[in-house]
Design a protein around this motif. Structure first.
Motif, PDB file in Angstrom:
ATOM      1  N   ALA A  45     -12.827  41.832  -0.682  1.00 22.68           N
ATOM      2  CA  ALA A  45     -13.474  42.454   0.611  1.00 22.68           C
ATOM      3  C   ALA A  45     -14.424  41.895   1.244  1.00 22.68           C
ATOM      4  O   ALA A  45     -14.335  41.718   2.498  1.00 22.68           O
ATOM      5  N   SER A  82     -16.415  55.368   6.589  1.00 27.57           N
ATOM      6  CA  SER A  82     -15.163  55.273   5.611  1.00 27.57           C
ATOM      7  C   SER A  82     -14.243  55.503   6.834  1.00 27.57           C
ATOM      8  O   SER A  82     -13.095  54.753   6.431  1.00 27.57           O
ATOM      9  N   ALA A 135     -13.395  52.277   8.953  1.00 29.24           N
ATOM     10  CA  ALA A 135     -12.893  51.411   8.225  1.00 29.24           C
ATOM     11  C   ALA A 135     -11.519  51.378   7.950  1.00 29.24           C
ATOM     12  O   ALA A 135     -10.639  50.697   8.126  1.00 29.24           O
ATOM     13  N   GLN A 136     -10.967  52.784   7.427  1.00 28.72           N
ATOM     14  CA  GLN A 136      -9.782  53.105   7.156  1.00 28.72           C
ATOM     15  C   GLN A 136      -8.812  52.807   8.583  1.00 28.72           C
ATOM     16  O   GLN A 136      -7.642  52.684   8.436  1.00 28.72           O
ATOM     17  N   MET A 188      -8.180  49.506   9.024  1.00 32.02           N
ATOM     18  CA  MET A 188      -7.255  48.827   7.926  1.00 32.02           C
ATOM     19  C   MET A 188      -5.792  49.606   8.159  1.00 32.02           C
ATOM     20  O   MET A 188      -4.844  48.421   8.319  1.00 32.02           O
ATOM     21  N   TYR A 212      -7.510  43.749   9.245  1.00 32.28           N
ATOM     22  CA  TYR A 212      -8.222  43.709   7.977  1.00 32.28           C
ATOM     23  C   TYR A 212      -9.630  43.228   8.128  1.00 32.28           C
ATOM     24  O   TYR A 212     -10.613  43.699   7.448  1.00 32.28           O
ATOM     25  N   ALA A 265     -11.923  45.885   9.533  1.00 27.84           N
ATOM     26  CA  ALA A 265     -12.089  46.897   8.438  1.00 27.84           C
ATOM     27  C   ALA A 265     -13.065  46.286   7.207  1.00 27.84           C
ATOM     28  O   ALA A 265     -13.656  47.186   6.873  1.00 27.84           O
ATOM     29  N   ALA A 266     -12.778  45.071   6.987  1.00 22.91           N
ATOM     30  CA  ALA A 266     -13.562  44.696   5.468  1.00 22.91           C
ATOM     31  C   ALA A 266     -14.902  44.366   6.124  1.00 22.91           C
ATOM     32  O   ALA A 266     -15.874  44.807   5.111  1.00 22.91           O
ATOM     33  N   SER A 313     -16.565  48.200   6.175  1.00 24.91           N
ATOM     34  CA  SER A 313     -16.627  48.511   4.568  1.00 24.91           C
ATOM     35  C   SER A 313     -17.862  47.783   3.924  1.00 24.91           C
ATOM     36  O   SER A 313     -18.298  48.260   2.923  1.00 24.91           O
TER      37      SER A 313
END
Lengths: 323, 300
Positions: free
Chosen positions: A48, A273, A276-277, A280, A285, A288-289, A292
């Motif tokens: 990640a 959270s 980020a979700q 994703m 990605y 999102a990464a 997170s």
């Protein structure tokens, strides 16, 4: 025979042979857990962090004229989430996450300690109280999100009882004109679910305080208030600090409640959270990464401060020898 | 004889101790009554929202917005709707059972020896090992999910049980090890010493002496891990997209009504009751053990 065994074991407890396992057998017995954790936690975390630095760009290749996807390493994802529109989304999510944690955990600790004090004194229907306290804990968080969404429905029981007509779960809805209504509902749902759990942990801490301490305080004519602050709180503090740390770490990850109670990607209750979700699930990605990773560093920082400053004793307890 | 002994005993206490005990007794009684009122409030606080879920589930769909405290008449139409074939809820319950059950069995199988070694054997990097295991439970689910989603898409694992079970180990295993370590430490070490004196190897001692005695602790941490896995949401939401592979909490949250924008609250409450009641019954039956297990980690 028995005396011999007692003699032998009596001697052996000084330096017991079985507590000095050979290095290999110890490593062998530990390895399944450590290998599994390396695979299901270690690898994803490192991957990640790596992903957070990978930028994906779709470019037209001048030679072939085809759209090509290129990957390069850089700080672009982080630059992206800290600036512009997504910077605003990040700051909002960071603020919401922090606010949920600070207000939520504070309320849960106050309520939880109060519940524990009551349960410690109560003599009637102890079994019923114990079971009731486990109910909010046992209900899946997503289901409790639905339950509170139903309670706060515009035609629901909350408006009926309060004689209000607030559209609680609408993103921009407010109460008293300035408090976000959906934020409040998520907070209430969270406090309802976890305050009894903290109560349970604190109760266990209270029950190991020896009665003699309170008797001594009584002889010294310490008042209820002084007894509470000078004896009860310091003695349950180790339990409380560990419970609070675990609660804070949990609250910082909050996902289910805002997602189910209000919805995906809602400004008023967006946490790191959920943000980020959301990125994703839209196959972005990199960002999102990056979100997170920031969340994970935030959590690590808080955990570090707790262990260093407040002396949350997570490991030391685990290492104490059995009596 | 015993009566006489009991009658005699309080006397010296009264004589030696000034009227203090009496005062304590009276004051205590008053406080106990207040505490009983307080515990009544705690029961209401915990149960009223759950009660509202049950009441809403048992109303007739046409009475859905009624605010009476009892459903009149009691109707199982919402329950039927929840289990109707259209929702795939029965299958989702089965999925939850498979995922949570397998996760629990695997974490126990892996975690027992680790917990035992941490609780009993002295070795050099014990602090580090324990710190690592505790630290792994700290990572947010979403951090782990992003690379796993990418990986599982590549492996064609989306909508499979292994895609739900493997990430669940990430929180299940630290929880199990943490709980079991606390439990093993409560068992007196003399047991293995005695077994060794009787000629058992360390492994034999563990298997034939400690393991049977540790069954209650294993059972407890099994229940706690199972409940945690059963309640899991973000993994099951992100790594499945077919209805037939959703778990019960996810499918309940995603129920749609007959019309696209109306949320079928009655059906959702009925499904919520169906998801929760087994857990509440479990909590009822094993409350003492669950409470012990939940608090052991924080205390010992």
């Amino acid at each position: 025979m028995t005396t011999m065994i007692r003699e032998r074991t009596g001697r052996s407890t000084v330096k017991p042979p079985n507590r000095q396992g050979s290095g290999w057998s110890t490593a062998l017995m530990l390895s399944p857990t450590l290998l599994t954790l390396a695979l299901v936690v270690g690898y994803p975390v490192l991957a990640a962090v790596r992903l957070a630095f990978v930028q994906v760009a779709d470019q037209v290749n001048p030679q072939t004229g085809m759209l090509e996807r290129t990957e390069s390493f850089g700080l672009g994802n982080f630059a992206g989430i800290f600036t512009g529109e997504s910077g605003e989304a990040f700051r909002n999510a960071f603020w919401n996450t922090t606010l949920f944690t600070v207000i939520g955990v504070t309320a849960e600790v106050v309520l939880g300690v109060a519940m524990a004090l009551v349960m410690n004194r109560a003599i009637r229907a102890r079994g019923l109280v114990r079971v009731s306290v486990l109910v909010p804990w046992a209900i899946p968080t997503a289901i409790s999100g639905l339950l509170w969404r139903w309670v706060f429905e515009s035609d629901g029981i909350a408006n009926a009882v309060l004689h209000t007509q607030v559209v609680w779960t609408a993103d921009d809805s407010t109460i008293f004109g300035f408090i976000s209504a959906p934020f409040t509902t998520v907070l209430i749902a969270d406090i309802w679910k976890t305050a009894p759990f903290i109560g349970l942990l604190v109760l266990a801490g209270l029950q190991i305080i020896p009665k003699e301490v309170y008797e001594a305080a009584k002889i010294d004519r310490a008042g209820t208030w002084a007894t509470f602050w000078r004896i009860t709180i310091p003695l349950v503090k180790p339990t409380l600090v560990v419970a609070v740390l675990f609660r804070i770490l949990d609250a910082l990850k909050m996902f289910d409640l805002p997602f189910v109670l209000v919805g995906a990607h809602k400004h008023s209750v967006e946490t790191l959270s959920t943000l980020a979700q959301y990125e994703m699930s839209n196959v972005r990605y990199g960002p999102a990464a990056a979100y997170s990773t920031v969340l994970f560093l935030y959590i690590a920082l808080i955990a570090f401060l707790f262990v260093k400053v407040l002396g949350a004793d997570l490991i030391g307890r685990g290492l104490k020898e059995s009596r | 004889m015993t009566i006489a002994a009991e009658a005699v005993r309080p006397k010296p206490a009264k004589r030696s101790g000034p009227p203090a005990p009496k005062a304590v007794g009276r004051k205590g009684l008053g406080r106990f009554r207040l505490a009983d009122l307080g515990s009544g409030l705690i029961v209401l606080y915990c149960l009223v929202p759950f009660y509202w879920m049950i009441v809403s589930a048992l109303r007739k769909p046409s009475d859905q917005f009624a605010t009476t405290l009892f459903p009149a008449p009691i109707s199982f139409e919402n329950m039927k709707a929840a289990f109707s074939a259209r929702n795939g809820f029965g299958r989702a319950l089965l999925n939850s059972l498979i995922v949570a059950g397998t996760t629990t069995v695997i974490t126990l199988a892996i975690g027992i020896t680790t917990a035992y070694v941490i609780a009993r054997v002295q070795f050099r990097f014990k602090n580090v090992v324990l710190a690592v295991i505790i630290a792994t439970s700290m990572f947010p689910g979403v951090t782990l999910l992003i690379p796993l989603l990418k990986l599982f898409v590549g492996l064609d694992w989306i909508n499979t049980y292994q895609a739900l079970i493997v990430p669940s180990l990430s929180f299940g295993l630290p929880l199990t090890v943490f709980n079991l370590t606390a439990f093993f430490k409560q068992l007196p070490a003399e047991l293995e010493d005695a077994a060794q004196v009787d000629g058992c190897s360390q492994w034999q001692g563990f298997r034939s002496v400690i393991l049977p005695l540790a069954m209650p602790g294993i059972f407890t941490s099994g229940i706690i891990t199972f409940i945690a896995a059963w309640n899991e949401f973000i993994i099951a939401l992100s790594l499945t997209n077919e209805k037939s592979m959703r778990t019960a909490p996810v499918i309940t949250a995603l129920f749609t009504g007959q019309y696209k924008f109306d949320q079928p609250f009655g059906t959702q409450m009925a499904a919520g009751v169906a998801v929760t009641v087994p857990l509440v019954i479990g909590a009822l039956l094993f409350q003492r053990r669950i409470v012990d297990g939940l608090t052991a980690g924080a205390l010992k």
